[in-house]
Write a protein that holds these residues in place. Structure first.
Motif, PDB file in Angstrom:
ATOM      1  N   GLY A 128       0.720  -1.315   0.047  1.00  0.00           N
ATOM      2  CA  GLY A 128       0.035  -0.031   0.099  1.00  0.00           C
ATOM      3  C   GLY A 128       0.955   1.133   0.074  1.00  0.00           C
ATOM      4  N   VAL A 131       2.692   4.019  -3.772  1.00  0.00           N
ATOM      5  CA  VAL A 131       2.890   5.446  -4.224  1.00  0.00           C
ATOM      6  C   VAL A 131       3.848   6.142  -3.963  1.00  0.00           C
ATOM      7  CG1 VAL A 131       1.306   6.173  -2.512  1.00  0.00           C
ATOM      8  CG2 VAL A 131       1.033   7.347  -4.841  1.00  0.00           C
ATOM      9  N   ALA A 275      -3.861   2.585  -9.080  1.00  0.00           N
ATOM     10  CA  ALA A 275      -3.458   2.329  -8.270  1.00  0.00           C
ATOM     11  C   ALA A 275      -2.797   3.632  -7.404  1.00  0.00           C
ATOM     12  CB  ALA A 275      -2.136   1.242  -8.153  1.00  0.00           C
ATOM     13  N   LEU A 279      -4.410   4.954  -4.048  1.00  0.00           N
ATOM     14  CA  LEU A 279      -3.672   5.290  -2.847  1.00  0.00           C
ATOM     15  C   LEU A 279      -3.707   6.776  -2.308  1.00  0.00           C
ATOM     16  CD1 LEU A 279      -0.735   2.832  -3.636  1.00  0.00           C
ATOM     17  CD2 LEU A 279      -2.418   2.691  -1.928  1.00  0.00           C
ATOM     18  N   SER A 283      -5.441   8.365   1.083  1.00  0.00           N
ATOM     19  CA  SER A 283      -5.016   9.338   2.090  1.00  0.00           C
ATOM     20  C   SER A 283      -5.782  10.599   2.401  1.00  0.00           C
ATOM     21  CB  SER A 283      -3.410   9.926   1.666  1.00  0.00           C
ATOM     22  OG  SER A 283      -2.695   8.845   1.444  1.00  0.00           O
ATOM     23  N   PRO A 295      -4.459   1.199   3.756  1.00  0.00           N
ATOM     24  CA  PRO A 295      -4.551   1.190   2.212  1.00  0.00           C
ATOM     25  C   PRO A 295      -4.717  -0.115   1.571  1.00  0.00           C
ATOM     26  CG  PRO A 295      -2.340   1.783   3.055  1.00  0.00           C
ATOM     27  CD  PRO A 295      -3.177   1.505   4.426  1.00  0.00           C
ATOM     28  N   ASN A 296      -3.990  -1.347   2.258  1.00  0.00           N
ATOM     29  CA  ASN A 296      -3.894  -2.587   1.567  1.00  0.00           C
ATOM     30  C   ASN A 296      -5.297  -3.068   1.523  1.00  0.00           C
ATOM     31  OD1 ASN A 296      -1.090  -2.679   1.418  1.00  0.00           O
ATOM     32  ND2 ASN A 296      -1.175  -2.847   3.593  1.00  0.00           N
ATOM     33  N   LEU A 299      -7.279  -1.552  -1.253  1.00  0.00           N
ATOM     34  CA  LEU A 299      -6.614  -2.072  -2.485  1.00  0.00           C
ATOM     35  C   LEU A 299      -7.301  -3.087  -2.803  1.00  0.00           C
ATOM     36  CD1 LEU A 299      -2.715  -1.600  -2.195  1.00  0.00           C
ATOM     37  CD2 LEU A 299      -4.195  -0.577  -4.279  1.00  0.00           C
TER      38      LEU A 299
END
Length: 742
Positions: A128, A131, A275, A279, A283, A295-296, A299
């Motif tokens: 995650g 980025v 992606a 990400l 945020s 974030p994972n 995703l």
């Protein structure tokens, strides 16, 4: 899970659905601009179905109740480029429109499903934070390029022709300007109002006003819809229909799969862009929701949604911080908002998309102009003073490449240039954290006065470089240049080189070859080279090129014998060990007296106090101890009941390590004083002292210390002065090391 029914949740969901319907209409206009108009309504339906799927998955599975997931306009240019390339190739080959549309839809399905799989795998493998590794100028140039593509799409939708050199006359004609003017005016007014107010109703409101004004003018001139279509004001969707699913079994046979595979670069771009946006937006959602989001997990949620999208027509959807912020501002507070969002989209699909034929082209094109202005102003204008000039110039260069060559080429160009700039910048930082000599950093070995005096003069021959960071070809060359300059200038004699790797993260293959040059440099200049705190994998790589003359040692060389005449290259565990080895080598080569010779007590006291009578006066207060190797003088926590003078042998201050292992942090040789602080403070021992060789020591007990002060105060005063000088010398060395590092 969904909480009580709240009117704010429903209102927020419906309004967000309206915004996404608007996005779907304008985005479909961009993506399907190169296809016959009869497929346009199906394209809108594809985006609406994708929106509904993302909304439902987000409502049930996102880590934040108010996370809005759906197709993002920022991804549309990547789809548009892929669709345009496929359509142009098939039209050139004479393929029928149905085969072209089938291949286009199959390419979108493939890209979306692949994006879903990639997003899910990124989350599954806990990537995650990926980025953070994308250079900011690359992101800036990329998003500015997307803005440029939106502007181009807005002009093409408004005029109804691709913008090429051959069609430029049409754009510059009176009819072209007549169609473009309202589109750019609508886009600019919407942008300015949105920037000034930031209210969610700006876009729907301007659309309603613009459509109302258009039909008012149309009615005042006595025109009908057919006239507006013929003049290019309305999209010609009279023969269009929205059929679902978009592909039938008969259509599958028409798909040109090799052509889709040739667009693998575009598919990769769509996945990468999805992606990045996801990400970044996650945020933003954390800030909006005042919460922490994994974030994972997001995703994987978006990945699962897009795999579903891929099988049902296909357009990638990711999180949207702006729509999430709208839901929070409107007072939504549960996942019911997400369900209301999905219900609004499904209701639009059920009612049909025929209303799109009533939306003027300048509104559709103006929406794309509005989106383009958002991207361009954000990434080219608003941040122009906040980033370095080099980064800003790179953003402009990427934008130029995207405008002339394409989106994928612009990304590749940006990453390549950013990589080169990073290498140059990192090389300038240098890998030398500190540059010292043997005077600035003495070892952990405590020696007698004779040895200390000799090292005070000769220790400048030891050159110490504390390295840091990642060593690659750029920084390794700077290291070699630093050494060559020092050797060529000859201001300081250099016989020993110590390279400390404690703060080095890794050495790459090109840097390993630079150490082969260092080997030749050391041989030409008769340098002894010691590498300290070197990782085992790096040691193996240097050993493979024949850098070392000896295998890695586990303990420093002490005063137990000589060293070979040749200058070795080897490794030791710690910097202190390396400095100790160099000091011992200097003493062996320069000193006539062997390290193992014992020093009588009176001679030792005379040497440190400078007065033989005083030495003879206090010598009787000491007792003689003969200690075998391996025994302990005292342990940590023992009472501070005496001090010791080492007549012969070696003793070490040791601290316990993990698993019972011990490490020597200071080594005492003959002619040195140890354990003196405890007898002055009478505090418990702070560390243990172990005898490493059969040794003779002279012990002054606490009782003897007190008796010496009562019965021989003048001689005791001279002894106290020696202890003060000894402590001051140690403090001075420590201060010099700190100054070198500051």
């Amino acid at each position: 899970m969904f909480g009580r029914l709240n009117i704010s949740d429903i209102a927020a969901g419906v309004i967000i659905a309206i915004l996404f319907v608007t996005t779907a209409v304008s985005t479909a206009a961009l993506i399907f601009a190169g296809l016959p108009a009869l497929y346009y309504l199906t394209g809108v339906t594809i985006l609406l179905v994708a929106t509904a799927i993302c909304a439902l998955v987000g409502a049930f599975f996102s880590g934040f109740w108010g996370a809005v997931i759906g197709p993002r306009s920022g991804i549309a240019p990547a789809y548009a480029g892929m669709v345009a390339a496929i359509a142009a190739t098939m039209q050139t080959s004479g393929a029928d429109p149905a085969a072209t549309f089938a291949t286009v839809i199959a390419s979108m399905m493939t890209a979306t499903a692949a994006t879903g799989v990639i997003l899910y795998l990124l989350g599954q493998f806990q990537l995650g934070g990926l980025v953070r590794y994308i250079p900011y100028p690359v992101m800036g140039g990329f998003f500015a390029g997307i803005g440029l593509i939106f502007l181009q799409g807005g002009t093409e939708v408004s005029v109804g022709l691709p913008l090429t050199a051959e069609t430029l006359d049409r754009y510059l004609s009176q009819d072209g300007i007549r169609l473009l003017g309202p589109a750019f005016a609508f886009g600019l007014v919407t942008y300015l109002l949105q920037r000034r107010t930031g209210h969610w109703a700006v876009m729907p409101g301007t659309i309603v006003v613009a459509i109302g004004a258009f039909y008012a003018v149309l009615g005042s001139q006595g025109l009908v819809l057919a006239d507006a279509i013929a003049a290019g004001w309305l999209p010609d969707v009279r023969e269009a229909s929205s059929h679902w699913p978009p592909l039938s079994f008969a259509d599958i046979a028409r798909i040109e799969w090799p052509l889709i595979l040739s667009e693998s670069g575009s598919i990769a771009t769509i996945a990468m862009l999805s992606a990045i946006i996801l990400l970044l937006e996650v945020s933003g959602v954390e800030i909006v929701g005042d919460c922490e989001i994994d974030p994972n997990r997001e995703l994987k949620v978006a990945g699962a949604a897009n795999v579903g999208n891929g099988f049902l027509g296909g357009f990638a959807g990711v999180h949207s911080a702006s729509e999430t912020a709208l839901a929070v501002k409107m007072g939504a507070g549960s996942r019911v908002m997400g369900l209301a969002f999905a219900a609004g989209i499904l209701a639009t699909i059920a009612l049909g998309t025929g209303f799109i034929g009533l939306i003027p082209n300048f509104v559709l094109g103006g929406l794309l102009v509005f989106l383009g202005l958002n991207f361009l102003v954000d990434w080219l204008w608003r941040n122009r003073r906040d980033i370095p000039k080099v980064d800003y110039l790179l953003i402009l260069a990427i934008l130029l490449v995207i405008a002339t060559a394409g989106l994928l080429e612009g990304i590749a160009f940006g990453i390549a240039v950013a990589t080169v700039l990073f290498v140059i910048s990192y090389s300038r930082l240098g890998i030398i954290k500190a540059e010292l000599n043997g005077r600035d950093h003495s070892s952990h070995v405590v020696r007698g006065i004779e040895s200390r005096d000799l090292l005070a003069e000769e220790a400048r021959r030891i050159h110490i470089l504390k390295l840091q960071g990642f060593i690659f070809f750029g920084t390794a060359d700077s290291l070699l240049e630093t050494l060559r300059r020092r050797l060529n200038e000859g201001n300081e004699p250099t016989d020993y080189l110590i390279l400390d790797f404690k703060h080095v993260s890794r050495i790459d293959t090109s840097a390993v070859q630079a150490f082969a040059k260092l080997k030749r440099l050391a041989e030409r200049n008769n340098l002894a080279v010691v590498l300290t705190d070197l990782a085992e994998r790096e040691y193996a790589r240097l050993d493979h090129i024949g850098f070392f003359t000896d295998y890695m040692s586990t303990t420093p060389l002490r005063a137990t014998g000589g060293t070979p005449d040749s200058r070795p290259r080897f490794a030791l565990p710690f910097l202190d060990d390396g400095v100790a080895w160099c000091e011992e080598d200097i003493l062996y080569r320069k000193s006539a007296r062997r390290a193992g010779e014992a020093i009588p007590l009176e001679d030792q006291l005379t040497e440190v106090m400078g007065n033989r009578d005083a030495a003879a006066r206090i010598a009787p207060y000491f007792e003689v101890l003969d200690i075998e190797a391996g025994a302990f003088l005292f342990h940590q926590g023992d009472p501070g009941d005496g001090l010791y003078m080492l007549s012969e042998g070696v003793a070490s201050v040791v601290l316990g390590g993990s698993g019972g292992a011990e490490r020597a942090i200071r080594i005492f040789q003959r002619g040195t004083l140890l354990g003196e602080m405890a007898i002055y403070t009478q505090a418990p021992r702070t560390a243990a002292v172990r005898v490493d060789e059969d040794s003779r020591l002279f012990r002054l007990s606490l009782d003897g210390f007190e008796a010496m002060q009562r019965e021989a105060p003048r001689a005791a005063g001279l002894f106290h002065s020696y202890v003060v000088r000894l402590l001051a010398e140690r403090l001075d060395r420590a201060n010099r090391e700190i100054q070198q590092l500051s």
